[in-house]
Each structure stands twice: as structure tokens, then as C-alpha cells.
Design a protein around this motif. Structure first.
Motif, PDB file in Angstrom:
ATOM      1  N   ALA A 181       0.837  -1.197   0.000  1.00 25.20           N
ATOM      2  CA  ALA A 181       0.000   0.000   0.000  1.00 25.20           C
ATOM      3  C   ALA A 181       0.874   1.250   0.000  1.00 25.20           C
ATOM      4  CB  ALA A 181      -0.926   0.003   1.203  1.00 25.20           C
ATOM      5  N   SER A 182       1.984   1.229   0.773  1.00 24.10           N
ATOM      6  CA  SER A 182       2.835   2.408   0.821  1.00 24.10           C
ATOM      7  C   SER A 182       3.584   2.605  -0.494  1.00 24.10           C
ATOM      8  CB  SER A 182       3.808   2.332   1.987  1.00 24.10           C
ATOM      9  OG  SER A 182       4.699   1.263   1.807  1.00 24.10           O
ATOM     10  N   GLU A 183       3.881   1.519  -1.200  1.00 26.39           N
ATOM     11  CA  GLU A 183       4.558   1.642  -2.478  1.00 26.39           C
ATOM     12  C   GLU A 183       3.647   2.227  -3.542  1.00 26.39           C
ATOM     13  OE1 GLU A 183       6.183  -2.145  -3.459  1.00 26.39           O
ATOM     14  OE2 GLU A 183       7.502  -2.161  -1.716  1.00 26.39           O
ATOM     15  N   SER A 184       2.343   2.001  -3.406  1.00 24.19           N
ATOM     16  CA  SER A 184       1.420   2.490  -4.427  1.00 24.19           C
ATOM     17  C   SER A 184       0.958   3.917  -4.149  1.00 24.19           C
ATOM     18  CB  SER A 184       0.205   1.558  -4.508  1.00 24.19           C
ATOM     19  OG  SER A 184      -0.523   1.631  -3.300  1.00 24.19           O
ATOM     20  N   ARG A 185       1.461   4.533  -3.074  1.00 27.64           N
ATOM     21  CA  ARG A 185       1.073   5.898  -2.772  1.00 27.64           C
ATOM     22  C   ARG A 185       1.651   6.844  -3.813  1.00 27.64           C
ATOM     23  NH1 ARG A 185       1.486   6.558   3.670  1.00 27.64           N
ATOM     24  NH2 ARG A 185       3.627   6.991   3.172  1.00 27.64           N
ATOM     25  N   GLY A 186       1.097   8.035  -3.814  1.00 26.41           N
ATOM     26  CA  GLY A 186       1.505   9.063  -4.768  1.00 26.41           C
ATOM     27  C   GLY A 186       2.842   9.679  -4.405  1.00 26.41           C
ATOM     28  N   PRO A 187       3.031  10.946  -4.798  1.00 27.19           N
ATOM     29  CA  PRO A 187       4.303  11.627  -4.601  1.00 27.19           C
ATOM     30  C   PRO A 187       4.677  11.740  -3.123  1.00 27.19           C
ATOM     31  CG  PRO A 187       2.784  12.950  -5.925  1.00 27.19           C
ATOM     32  CD  PRO A 187       2.047  11.764  -5.440  1.00 27.19           C
ATOM     33  N   GLY A 188       5.944  12.036  -2.915  1.00 27.77           N
ATOM     34  CA  GLY A 188       6.445  12.160  -1.555  1.00 27.77           C
ATOM     35  C   GLY A 188       7.465  11.076  -1.290  1.00 27.77           C
ATOM     36  N   ARG A 189       8.115  11.171  -0.176  1.00 26.63           N
ATOM     37  CA  ARG A 189       9.099  10.164   0.211  1.00 26.63           C
ATOM     38  C   ARG A 189       8.748   9.675   1.607  1.00 26.63           C
ATOM     39  NH1 ARG A 189      14.139  13.667  -1.936  1.00 26.63           N
ATOM     40  NH2 ARG A 189      13.765  13.300  -4.130  1.00 26.63           N
TER      41      ARG A 189
ATOM     42  N   VAL B 120       8.549  12.538   4.281  1.00 22.47           N
ATOM     43  CA  VAL B 120       8.056  13.580   3.379  1.00 22.47           C
ATOM     44  C   VAL B 120       6.627  13.240   2.987  1.00 22.47           C
ATOM     45  CG1 VAL B 120       8.378  14.729   1.156  1.00 22.47           C
ATOM     46  CG2 VAL B 120      10.368  14.058   2.528  1.00 22.47           C
ATOM     47  N   VAL B 121       5.753  14.207   3.129  1.00 22.78           N
ATOM     48  CA  VAL B 121       4.350  13.997   2.801  1.00 22.78           C
ATOM     49  C   VAL B 121       3.955  14.952   1.692  1.00 22.78           C
ATOM     50  CG1 VAL B 121       1.990  14.089   3.690  1.00 22.78           C
ATOM     51  CG2 VAL B 121       3.853  13.352   5.182  1.00 22.78           C
ATOM     52  N   ALA B 122       3.353  14.428   0.634  1.00 23.15           N
ATOM     53  CA  ALA B 122       2.894  15.265  -0.475  1.00 23.15           C
ATOM     54  C   ALA B 122       1.486  15.760  -0.174  1.00 23.15           C
ATOM     55  CB  ALA B 122       2.904  14.465  -1.769  1.00 23.15           C
ATOM     56  N   ARG B 123       1.306  17.086  -0.267  1.00 25.15           N
ATOM     57  CA  ARG B 123      -0.007  17.686  -0.068  1.00 25.15           C
ATOM     58  C   ARG B 123      -0.168  18.797  -1.085  1.00 25.15           C
ATOM     59  NH1 ARG B 123      -0.220  17.920   6.395  1.00 25.15           N
ATOM     60  NH2 ARG B 123      -0.488  15.707   6.722  1.00 25.15           N
ATOM     61  N   GLU B 124      -1.392  19.178  -1.288  1.00 21.35           N
ATOM     62  CA  GLU B 124      -1.668  20.242  -2.248  1.00 21.35           C
ATOM     63  C   GLU B 124      -1.371  21.606  -1.637  1.00 21.35           C
ATOM     64  OE1 GLU B 124      -5.553  22.157  -4.406  1.00 21.35           O
ATOM     65  OE2 GLU B 124      -5.495  19.983  -4.108  1.00 21.35           O
ATOM     66  N   VAL B 125      -0.760  22.475  -2.430  1.00 19.01           N
ATOM     67  CA  VAL B 125      -0.508  23.860  -2.041  1.00 19.01           C
ATOM     68  C   VAL B 125      -1.109  24.739  -3.113  1.00 19.01           C
ATOM     69  CG1 VAL B 125       1.256  25.616  -1.631  1.00 19.01           C
ATOM     70  CG2 VAL B 125       1.631  23.277  -0.854  1.00 19.01           C
ATOM     71  N   THR B 126      -1.891  25.727  -2.707  1.00 17.15           N
ATOM     72  CA  THR B 126      -2.523  26.625  -3.660  1.00 17.15           C
ATOM     73  C   THR B 126      -1.828  27.975  -3.607  1.00 17.15           C
ATOM     74  OG1 THR B 126      -4.616  25.504  -3.270  1.00 17.15           O
ATOM     75  CG2 THR B 126      -4.718  27.628  -4.380  1.00 17.15           C
ATOM     76  N   LEU B 127      -1.253  28.383  -4.729  1.00 20.04           N
ATOM     77  CA  LEU B 127      -0.545  29.653  -4.823  1.00 20.04           C
ATOM     78  C   LEU B 127      -0.992  30.403  -6.073  1.00 20.04           C
ATOM     79  CD1 LEU B 127       3.073  28.384  -4.050  1.00 20.04           C
ATOM     80  CD2 LEU B 127       1.539  29.544  -2.474  1.00 20.04           C
ATOM     81  N   LEU B 128      -0.724  31.680  -6.094  1.00 24.50           N
ATOM     82  CA  LEU B 128      -0.991  32.493  -7.276  1.00 24.50           C
ATOM     83  C   LEU B 128       0.075  32.217  -8.334  1.00 24.50           C
ATOM     84  CD1 LEU B 128      -1.856  35.868  -5.526  1.00 24.50           C
ATOM     85  CD2 LEU B 128      -3.453  34.278  -6.621  1.00 24.50           C
ATOM     86  N   PRO B 129      -0.211  32.484  -9.592  1.00 25.64           N
ATOM     87  CA  PRO B 129       0.777  32.227 -10.659  1.00 25.64           C
ATOM     88  C   PRO B 129       2.126  32.899 -10.400  1.00 25.64           C
ATOM     89  CG  PRO B 129      -1.362  32.660 -11.624  1.00 25.64           C
ATOM     90  CD  PRO B 129      -1.496  32.917 -10.151  1.00 25.64           C
ATOM     91  N   ARG B 130       2.124  34.120  -9.886  1.00 24.45           N
ATOM     92  CA  ARG B 130       3.419  34.798  -9.635  1.00 24.45           C
ATOM     93  C   ARG B 130       4.242  34.065  -8.573  1.00 24.45           C
ATOM     94  NH1 ARG B 130      -0.308  38.457  -7.204  1.00 24.45           N
ATOM     95  NH2 ARG B 130       0.020  38.636  -4.947  1.00 24.45           N
ATOM     96  N   HIS B 131       3.562  33.396  -7.618  1.00 23.51           N
ATOM     97  CA  HIS B 131       4.281  32.622  -6.611  1.00 23.51           C
ATOM     98  C   HIS B 131       4.933  31.397  -7.240  1.00 23.51           C
ATOM     99  CE1 HIS B 131       1.118  34.475  -3.762  1.00 23.51           C
ATOM    100  NE2 HIS B 131       2.191  35.252  -3.799  1.00 23.51           N
ATOM    101  N   TRP B 132       4.184  30.722  -8.105  1.00 23.20           N
ATOM    102  CA  TRP B 132       4.733  29.549  -8.777  1.00 23.20           C
ATOM    103  C   TRP B 132       5.907  29.950  -9.670  1.00 23.20           C
ATOM    104  CZ3 TRP B 132       4.082  25.089  -6.828  1.00 23.20           C
ATOM    105  CH2 TRP B 132       2.873  24.726  -6.225  1.00 23.20           C
ATOM    106  N   GLU B 133       5.791  31.113 -10.340  1.00 28.54           N
ATOM    107  CA  GLU B 133       6.881  31.581 -11.199  1.00 28.54           C
ATOM    108  C   GLU B 133       8.144  31.825 -10.374  1.00 28.54           C
ATOM    109  OE1 GLU B 133       5.258  35.010 -13.179  1.00 28.54           O
ATOM    110  OE2 GLU B 133       3.748  33.793 -14.215  1.00 28.54           O
ATOM    111  N   TRP B 134       7.984  32.465  -9.213  1.00 27.17           N
ATOM    112  CA  TRP B 134       9.135  32.735  -8.359  1.00 27.17           C
ATOM    113  C   TRP B 134       9.739  31.431  -7.861  1.00 27.17           C
ATOM    114  CZ3 TRP B 134      10.328  31.776  -3.220  1.00 27.17           C
ATOM    115  CH2 TRP B 134      11.465  32.421  -2.729  1.00 27.17           C
TER     116      TRP B 134
END
Length: 197
Positions: free
Chosen positions: A77-85, A90-104
Motif C-alpha cells: 500500500a505504501s509503495e502504491s502511494r503518490g508523490p512524496g518520500r 516527506v508527505v505530499a499535499r496540495e498547495v494553492t498559490l498564485l501564478p506569480r508565486h509559482w513563477e518565483w
């Protein structure tokens, strides 16, 4: 479900029953029930000041078993998990930023993840003391609301807590039942580590 805190506190009515590691606190609470404790038992997580909804039914062994963390999922089950280590924590979670933040972030050495980790660590170092004060204020206030919300001086004590005024806080909590007063003061102590503005 138990909270991750290292310290819980149990009250039987207005009397302190136990304070310490969750296993010791639930043991004391279970034994008090077995001895016919007539007062209501309330358990608190000292880190947050929140009541812990914990079932004390069953044998002491069954009660203590409920404190154990849920077993880790199977290796497949842990091998089939998504991104992260996961092995590194390390835990992968969603982060919501404005386009200028992603560009930086895209222009930073090591990419977005490294830059975000550095920003978080810098903020923790810069604001750590203020965060501890805020957490202590919130924990003490939650506890006080539950245990002393109708006590004389409660509102004044809460104002003193958020103003960082230990002398006024102690004055307004002085008349409270001893165990409630002492616990409120213990939880609030980190809130008074810096001078009031």
C-alpha cells in the motif's frame, strides 16, 4: 482517537486526578472509575487545551491498547502511494498559490519543494517564540473556558492572558478552585515569557 500530545490532564469534577503521559492519565482515570468516582471525568490534551474524547470502557489493558497508534499500512500500500518520500517522512499535499508565486518558486535553486521547505524553516526560526506564546494562550483559554468559564474573574483572566500580563492573570485566577487555578497557570506559563506590548 487520542491526540499526539505527550501530556494529558484528567479532572474528576474540580479535582486534579492526574497529569502526565497519556498512559498514566488514562490509568488513573480508569482506576477512579473502578473505585466508583462520583464526579464526571474530563481529560485534556495539555498541548491544545482541548478535551480528549477517549473511551475508558473495558479493562485497563483494553483502555491502554486504544492509546497505541494505528498500524502502518502494508508495504504494498505504501509503495502504491503518490508523490512524496514516506520513508523520509516527506508527505505530499496540495498547495494553492498564485501564478506569480509559482513563477518565483520555479526560479529558486532546488525547485519549489526546496524553496518552500527553506521558507517554512526560516519562518519557524523567526516566529517560533510568538507561535509558542499564541499556542499557550489558546491552550490555556480552551481549558479555562471548559473548567472555569463560569468562575468569577474568568473574562478578566482571559483578557490578562492575551495581554501577556501574568500579575493580572494570577490576580483573577486566585479565587478559583486550587487544581483548576494551578492547571490554568501551568498551561498559560509560556504565554508570559515575553513582555506585554
Amino acid at each position: 482517537m487520542p491526540s499526539p500530545s505527550d501530556c494529558w490532564t484528567a479532572f474528576a469534577g474540580q479535582r486534579l486526578l492526574a497529569s502526565g503521559p497519556p498512559s498514566e492519565v488514562v490509568t488513573a482515570a480508569r482506576r477512579a472509575l473502578d473505585a466508583g468516582e462520583p464526579e464526571s471525568l474530563l481529560l485534556f490534551d495539555d498541548a491544545t487545551g482541548r478535551q480528549v474524547d477517549f473511551h475508558l470502557r473495558g479493562s485497563l489493558e483494553e483502555v491502554l491498547a486504544r492509546l497505541q497508534p494505528a498500524p502502518e499500512p502494508a508495504a504494498e500500500a505504501s509503495e502504491s502511494r503518490g508523490p512524496g518520500r514516506p520513508k523520509l517522512g516527506v508527505v505530499a499535499r496540495e498547495v494553492t498559490l498564485l501564478p506569480r508565486h509559482w513563477e518565483w518558486l520555479a526560479t529558486q535553486p532546488g525547485g519549489a519543494s526546496v524553496a518552500l521547505r527553506k521558507l517554512v524553516e526560516a519562518a519557524r526560526a523567526t516566529h517560533g517564540d510568538a507561535d509558542r506564546v499564541r499556542q499557550a494562550q489558546a491552550a490555556a483559554d480552551r481549558f479555562m473556558t471548559t473548567m472555569a468559564g463560569n468562575a468569577p474573574g474568568y473574562e478578566e483572566a482571559a483578557r490578562a492572558l492575551y495581554a501577556g500580563d501574568r500579575a493580572r492573570f494570577n490576580k483573577w485566577t486566585r479565587a478559583w478552585p486550587d487544581d483548576i487555578r494551578d492547571c490554568a497557570r501551568r498551561l498559560a506559563a509560556p504565554a508570559f515569557t515575553r513582555e506585554a506590548p
